[in-house]
Design a protein around this motif. Structure first.
Motif, mmCIF file in Angstrom:
data_model
loop_
_atom_site.group_PDB
_atom_site.id
_atom_site.type_symbol
_atom_site.label_atom_id
_atom_site.label_comp_id
_atom_site.label_asym_id
_atom_site.label_seq_id
_atom_site.Cartn_x
_atom_site.Cartn_y
_atom_site.Cartn_z
ATOM 1 N N ARG A 20 6.711 4.640 -17.391
ATOM 2 C CA ARG A 20 5.867 5.115 -18.369
ATOM 3 C C ARG A 20 5.416 6.218 -18.247
ATOM 4 N NH1 ARG A 20 5.542 -0.568 -18.170
ATOM 5 N NH2 ARG A 20 3.862 -0.678 -16.657
ATOM 6 N N PRO A 21 4.872 7.248 -18.969
ATOM 7 C CA PRO A 21 4.500 8.753 -18.950
ATOM 8 C C PRO A 21 3.272 8.634 -18.091
ATOM 9 C CG PRO A 21 5.068 8.142 -21.275
ATOM 10 C CD PRO A 21 5.174 6.926 -20.604
ATOM 11 N N ALA A 22 2.234 7.656 -18.403
ATOM 12 C CA ALA A 22 1.059 7.816 -17.536
ATOM 13 C C ALA A 22 1.048 7.288 -15.880
ATOM 14 C CB ALA A 22 -0.229 6.930 -18.105
ATOM 15 N N THR A 23 2.085 6.247 -15.809
ATOM 16 C CA THR A 23 2.245 5.805 -14.408
ATOM 17 C C THR A 23 3.177 6.812 -13.516
ATOM 18 O OG1 THR A 23 2.444 3.572 -15.423
ATOM 19 C CG2 THR A 23 3.071 3.728 -13.103
ATOM 20 N N VAL A 24 4.182 7.390 -14.155
ATOM 21 C CA VAL A 24 5.039 8.381 -13.528
ATOM 22 C C VAL A 24 4.323 9.636 -13.016
ATOM 23 C CG1 VAL A 24 7.075 9.841 -13.749
ATOM 24 C CG2 VAL A 24 7.107 7.403 -14.421
ATOM 25 N N VAL A 25 3.552 10.173 -14.038
ATOM 26 C CA VAL A 25 2.570 11.329 -13.935
ATOM 27 C C VAL A 25 1.635 10.875 -12.714
ATOM 28 C CG1 VAL A 25 1.100 13.216 -14.928
ATOM 29 C CG2 VAL A 25 3.200 12.274 -16.079
ATOM 30 N N LYS A 26 0.867 10.101 -12.698
ATOM 31 C CA LYS A 26 0.010 9.640 -11.700
ATOM 32 C C LYS A 26 0.645 9.460 -10.476
ATOM 33 C CE LYS A 26 -3.348 6.826 -14.536
ATOM 34 N NZ LYS A 26 -3.809 5.681 -14.755
ATOM 35 N N TYR A 27 1.684 8.813 -10.374
ATOM 36 C CA TYR A 27 2.465 8.866 -9.236
ATOM 37 C C TYR A 27 2.974 10.173 -8.628
ATOM 38 C CZ TYR A 27 5.990 7.545 -5.723
ATOM 39 O OH TYR A 27 6.548 7.409 -4.542
ATOM 40 N N MET A 28 3.368 11.147 -9.506
ATOM 41 C CA MET A 28 3.884 12.332 -9.063
ATOM 42 C C MET A 28 2.669 13.266 -8.623
ATOM 43 S SD MET A 28 6.816 13.086 -11.941
ATOM 44 C CE MET A 28 6.947 15.042 -11.438
ATOM 45 N N LEU A 29 1.432 12.803 -9.092
ATOM 46 C CA LEU A 29 0.400 13.953 -8.625
ATOM 47 C C LEU A 29 -0.600 13.324 -7.637
ATOM 48 C CD1 LEU A 29 -0.637 15.200 -12.272
ATOM 49 C CD2 LEU A 29 0.538 16.146 -10.433
ATOM 50 N N ARG A 30 0.050 12.034 -6.905
ATOM 51 C CA ARG A 30 -0.812 11.553 -6.004
ATOM 52 C C ARG A 30 -0.913 12.539 -4.598
ATOM 53 N NH1 ARG A 30 1.774 6.014 -4.183
ATOM 54 N NH2 ARG A 30 1.896 7.387 -2.340
ATOM 55 N N ALA A 31 -2.150 12.500 -4.211
ATOM 56 C CA ALA A 31 -2.385 13.515 -3.223
ATOM 57 C C ALA A 31 -1.414 13.491 -1.885
ATOM 58 C CB ALA A 31 -4.067 13.150 -2.494
ATOM 59 N N ASP A 32 -0.845 12.299 -1.638
ATOM 60 C CA ASP A 32 0.155 12.218 -0.542
ATOM 61 C C ASP A 32 1.641 12.699 -1.095
ATOM 62 O OD1 ASP A 32 0.402 9.998 -2.274
ATOM 63 O OD2 ASP A 32 1.098 8.825 -0.447
ATOM 64 N N ARG A 33 1.557 13.110 -2.419
ATOM 65 C CA ARG A 33 3.105 13.195 -2.742
ATOM 66 C C ARG A 33 3.273 14.462 -3.552
ATOM 67 N NH1 ARG A 33 7.061 10.231 -1.656
ATOM 68 N NH2 ARG A 33 6.499 7.923 -1.456
ATOM 69 N N VAL A 34 2.075 15.048 -3.838
ATOM 70 C CA VAL A 34 2.138 16.065 -5.039
ATOM 71 C C VAL A 34 2.725 17.349 -4.197
ATOM 72 C CG1 VAL A 34 0.077 17.337 -4.212
ATOM 73 C CG2 VAL A 34 0.858 17.467 -6.434
ATOM 74 N N HIS A 35 3.035 17.652 -2.961
ATOM 75 C CA HIS A 35 3.609 18.711 -2.311
ATOM 76 C C HIS A 35 4.804 18.425 -1.522
ATOM 77 C CE1 HIS A 35 0.342 21.226 -3.229
ATOM 78 N NE2 HIS A 35 -0.431 20.610 -2.655
ATOM 79 N N ARG A 36 5.465 17.071 -1.873
ATOM 80 C CA ARG A 36 6.599 16.811 -1.363
ATOM 81 C C ARG A 36 7.979 16.682 -2.238
ATOM 82 N NH1 ARG A 36 5.744 13.110 3.494
ATOM 83 N NH2 ARG A 36 3.615 14.058 4.645
ATOM 84 N N TRP A 37 7.722 17.040 -3.260
ATOM 85 C CA TRP A 37 8.940 16.765 -4.291
ATOM 86 C C TRP A 37 9.820 18.151 -4.172
ATOM 87 C CZ3 TRP A 37 9.572 12.201 -6.404
ATOM 88 C CH2 TRP A 37 8.138 11.480 -6.813
ATOM 89 N N ALA A 38 11.063 17.763 -4.439
ATOM 90 C CA ALA A 38 12.201 18.717 -4.479
ATOM 91 C C ALA A 38 11.740 19.648 -5.419
ATOM 92 C CB ALA A 38 13.648 18.072 -4.679
ATOM 93 N N PRO A 39 12.055 20.983 -5.495
ATOM 94 C CA PRO A 39 11.608 21.807 -6.644
ATOM 95 C C PRO A 39 11.962 21.567 -8.098
ATOM 96 C CG PRO A 39 12.606 23.167 -5.076
ATOM 97 C CD PRO A 39 12.824 21.597 -4.430
ATOM 98 N N LEU A 40 13.066 20.598 -8.221
ATOM 99 C CA LEU A 40 13.528 20.466 -9.611
ATOM 100 C C LEU A 40 12.989 19.024 -9.912
ATOM 101 C CD1 LEU A 40 15.059 22.022 -11.810
ATOM 102 C CD2 LEU A 40 17.080 20.908 -10.960
ATOM 103 N N ALA A 41 12.631 18.236 -9.188
ATOM 104 C CA ALA A 41 12.147 16.752 -9.498
ATOM 105 C C ALA A 41 11.309 16.619 -10.621
ATOM 106 C CB ALA A 41 11.568 16.088 -8.037
ATOM 107 N N PRO A 42 9.889 17.238 -10.533
ATOM 108 C CA PRO A 42 9.040 17.199 -11.563
ATOM 109 C C PRO A 42 9.690 17.451 -12.969
ATOM 110 C CG PRO A 42 8.151 18.105 -9.634
ATOM 111 C CD PRO A 42 9.655 18.145 -9.516
ATOM 112 N N ALA A 43 10.590 18.404 -12.889
ATOM 113 C CA ALA A 43 11.050 19.045 -14.409
ATOM 114 C C ALA A 43 12.042 17.728 -14.786
ATOM 115 C CB ALA A 43 11.657 20.092 -14.150
#
Length: 69
Positions: A20-43
């Motif tokens: 769900r949009p809110a759940t996924v965005v919250k998870y992606m922006l968690r402090a322990d995760r925000v800088h650990r994504w592959a460059p294309l993953a958020p898009a």
């Protein structure tokens, strides 16, 4: 499991998040995760959410979460 790549870039855990949009965005922006994504993953997550829920609800949920940060 005994075999694997030497540089240890394989996944150590799998986190299940409701799609769900809110759940996924919250998870992606968690402090322990925000800088650990592959460059294309958020898009890719954004485009998948837009495909399922349309652009307006996804952008609205994202804006609300970013505003609260």
């Amino acid at each position: 499991m005994s075999r694997g790549v030497a540089d240890r870039w394989e996944h150590q855990t799998i986190d299940y998040v409701p799609f769900r949009p809110a759940t996924v965005v919250k998870y992606m922006l968690r402090a322990d995760r925000v800088h650990r994504w592959a460059p294309l993953a958020p898009a890719l997550f954004h485009l998948a959410l837009v495909h399922v829920y349309n652009r307006t609800p996804v952008e609205r949920a994202t804006a609300q979460i970013v505003r609260r940060m």
